[in-house]
Design an enzyme around this catalytic site. Sequence first.
Site, short mmCIF file in Angstrom:
data_model
loop_
_atom_site.label_atom_id
_atom_site.label_comp_id
_atom_site.label_asym_id
_atom_site.label_seq_id
_atom_site.Cartn_x
_atom_site.Cartn_y
_atom_site.Cartn_z
N HIS A 14 7.83 5.49 -18.00
CA HIS A 14 7.71 6.10 -16.76
C HIS A 14 8.46 5.49 -15.74
O HIS A 14 8.26 4.70 -15.08
CB HIS A 14 6.27 6.29 -16.18
CG HIS A 14 6.01 7.38 -14.95
ND1 HIS A 14 6.00 8.50 -15.34
CD2 HIS A 14 5.93 7.09 -13.78
CE1 HIS A 14 5.97 9.18 -14.26
NE2 HIS A 14 5.81 8.18 -13.10
N HIS A 16 11.19 6.81 -12.26
CA HIS A 16 12.19 7.76 -11.10
C HIS A 16 13.23 6.93 -10.63
O HIS A 16 12.85 6.33 -9.66
CB HIS A 16 11.05 8.11 -9.95
CG HIS A 16 9.71 8.86 -10.43
ND1 HIS A 16 9.55 10.12 -11.37
CD2 HIS A 16 8.48 8.20 -10.46
CE1 HIS A 16 8.29 10.26 -11.35
NE2 HIS A 16 7.59 9.20 -11.02
N GLN A 19 14.04 6.38 -6.96
CA GLN A 19 13.30 5.62 -6.06
C GLN A 19 13.68 4.21 -5.93
O GLN A 19 13.39 3.49 -5.20
CB GLN A 19 11.88 5.78 -6.42
CG GLN A 19 11.14 7.45 -6.45
CD GLN A 19 9.87 7.36 -6.64
OE1 GLN A 19 9.21 6.42 -6.96
NE2 GLN A 19 9.45 8.79 -6.87
N TYR A 74 12.37 15.01 -11.16
CA TYR A 74 11.88 16.10 -10.52
C TYR A 74 12.90 16.53 -9.30
O TYR A 74 12.50 17.27 -8.39
CB TYR A 74 10.36 15.88 -9.91
CG TYR A 74 10.29 14.81 -9.22
CD1 TYR A 74 10.28 14.74 -7.64
CD2 TYR A 74 9.54 13.81 -9.86
CE1 TYR A 74 10.11 13.83 -7.04
CE2 TYR A 74 9.15 12.39 -9.06
CZ TYR A 74 9.34 12.74 -7.54
OH TYR A 74 9.08 11.71 -6.93
N ARG A 139 -1.20 18.77 -8.21
CA ARG A 139 -0.82 19.08 -6.84
C ARG A 139 0.14 20.07 -6.99
O ARG A 139 0.41 21.12 -6.29
CB ARG A 139 -0.36 18.01 -5.96
CG ARG A 139 -1.48 17.26 -5.39
CD ARG A 139 -0.56 16.27 -4.43
NE ARG A 139 -0.04 15.02 -5.07
CZ ARG A 139 1.08 14.69 -5.11
NH1 ARG A 139 2.03 15.42 -4.36
NH2 ARG A 139 1.69 13.55 -5.83
N HIS A 163 1.32 13.33 -13.85
CA HIS A 163 0.83 12.25 -12.93
C HIS A 163 -0.65 12.68 -12.95
O HIS A 163 -0.92 14.09 -12.76
CB HIS A 163 1.19 12.33 -11.71
CG HIS A 163 2.81 11.74 -11.54
ND1 HIS A 163 3.91 12.66 -11.34
CD2 HIS A 163 3.08 10.36 -11.58
CE1 HIS A 163 5.01 11.96 -11.39
NE2 HIS A 163 4.59 10.73 -11.56
N GLU A 166 -3.96 9.27 -9.42
CA GLU A 166 -3.30 8.26 -8.61
C GLU A 166 -3.86 7.92 -7.46
O GLU A 166 -3.98 6.67 -7.10
CB GLU A 166 -1.80 8.47 -8.55
CG GLU A 166 -1.09 7.32 -7.91
CD GLU A 166 0.63 7.52 -7.81
OE1 GLU A 166 0.83 8.59 -8.19
OE2 GLU A 166 1.18 6.43 -7.56
N HIS A 200 -0.98 6.97 -14.71
CA HIS A 200 -1.89 6.36 -13.78
C HIS A 200 -3.46 6.41 -14.04
O HIS A 200 -3.94 5.19 -14.44
CB HIS A 200 -1.77 6.76 -12.34
CG HIS A 200 -0.42 6.80 -11.76
ND1 HIS A 200 0.49 5.63 -11.83
CD2 HIS A 200 0.67 7.59 -11.20
CE1 HIS A 200 1.86 5.65 -11.27
NE2 HIS A 200 1.72 7.02 -10.85
N ASP A 251 8.37 3.24 -13.03
CA ASP A 251 7.77 4.02 -12.01
C ASP A 251 8.75 4.26 -10.90
O ASP A 251 9.83 4.62 -10.78
CB ASP A 251 6.24 3.92 -11.65
CG ASP A 251 5.55 4.75 -10.78
OD1 ASP A 251 6.50 6.15 -10.65
OD2 ASP A 251 4.63 5.14 -10.65
ZN ZN Z 1 5.69 8.74 -11.29
#
Ligand code: ZN
Length: 337
Positions: A14, A16, A19, A74, A139, A163, A166, A200, A251
């Site tokens: 996992h 991203h 980030q 994403y 979400r 996800h 979390e 998570h 992550d």
């Molecule tokens: Zn994530």
Amino acid sequence: MPGSLTLPGFVNAHSHAFQRALRGKVEGGDFWAWRESMLDVARGLTPGQVREDYAATYREMRADGYTAVGEFHYVGFAEAQAAAEAAREAGIELVLLLAAYGRGGLERFRQGSAAEYLRQVEALGEAGARVGLAPHSVRACPRAWLEEIGAYAARDGLVLHAHAGEQPREIEECLAEYGLRPIELLAATGCLGPRTTVVHATHADERELDLLAEHGAGVCLCPTTEANLGDGFPPLAGLLARGIPLCIGSDSNVRIDPLEELRELEGTARRQTLRRNVIPVERLLAIGSAGGAGALALEAWPGIEVDPGHRSLAGVEPADVPAALVHGCSADVLRGP
Ligand SMILES: [Zn+2]
């Protein structure tokens, strides 16, 4: 060399990668404030920048012992293609977990419909990428999207990552909207199965853990990120007692070190149980490698070597090297292929 040890490469289930740009940024009082900084980074991304920055981050992963990565992506379709190019350039095995995003976030995250999303996944696959389904979260994906994506996963046999659990607020909002907790909603919409990985599950309750076990779904734990974001501790006793398959992810890439992720897991388990050796070392190392490969449906990925002359292994008996890796070393003791 004496004590030399070859290991399966670690698998980062996992990530991203964008980030990584937030490393060293400390502002933001909680997860939701951090999320605003994250959205600011995401807003400005271009495919060219993704290509360059992701290649650098993937090279860092390679140097730190990860030889495969599941990129939970994403930030746009053209950017997904750029991520695939970056992985090729860096020489890391990539599974592109293209995220379905129906609402919230930024416009660039969202597709117009679940059908449009599934067409994007197919297009990436046809272009040669290894792909998986990734309804971002309860979400970001309304119930109808989850149902459509769950049905597609059952038909096509792709892995599905999402996800869930979390942050407490996500659970409260899901309960208010559906009367179900996030993992209950994933089960009710056909998104839980043996190829599912829930990322998570920090605040999963007993019923949700039962659902994961009943459906044969796994959980990806990302301890350095979960610590950094103040997410909470994973329900390790419940996960282990049920035999739920586990894997790790870097992550947010605040830190890239598979040994530290595994040490955090075992350290958390020890603090929670007041015992030692809760997860045996061999099992921890398997969580870090084969566990991730299982979650990504990867059959083969490169191995790595341990540097037996590294200062952090001085004085360690050869038979004790695996435990010393987990409890006493950082990723600089590892050498990529
Ligand atoms: Zn994530």
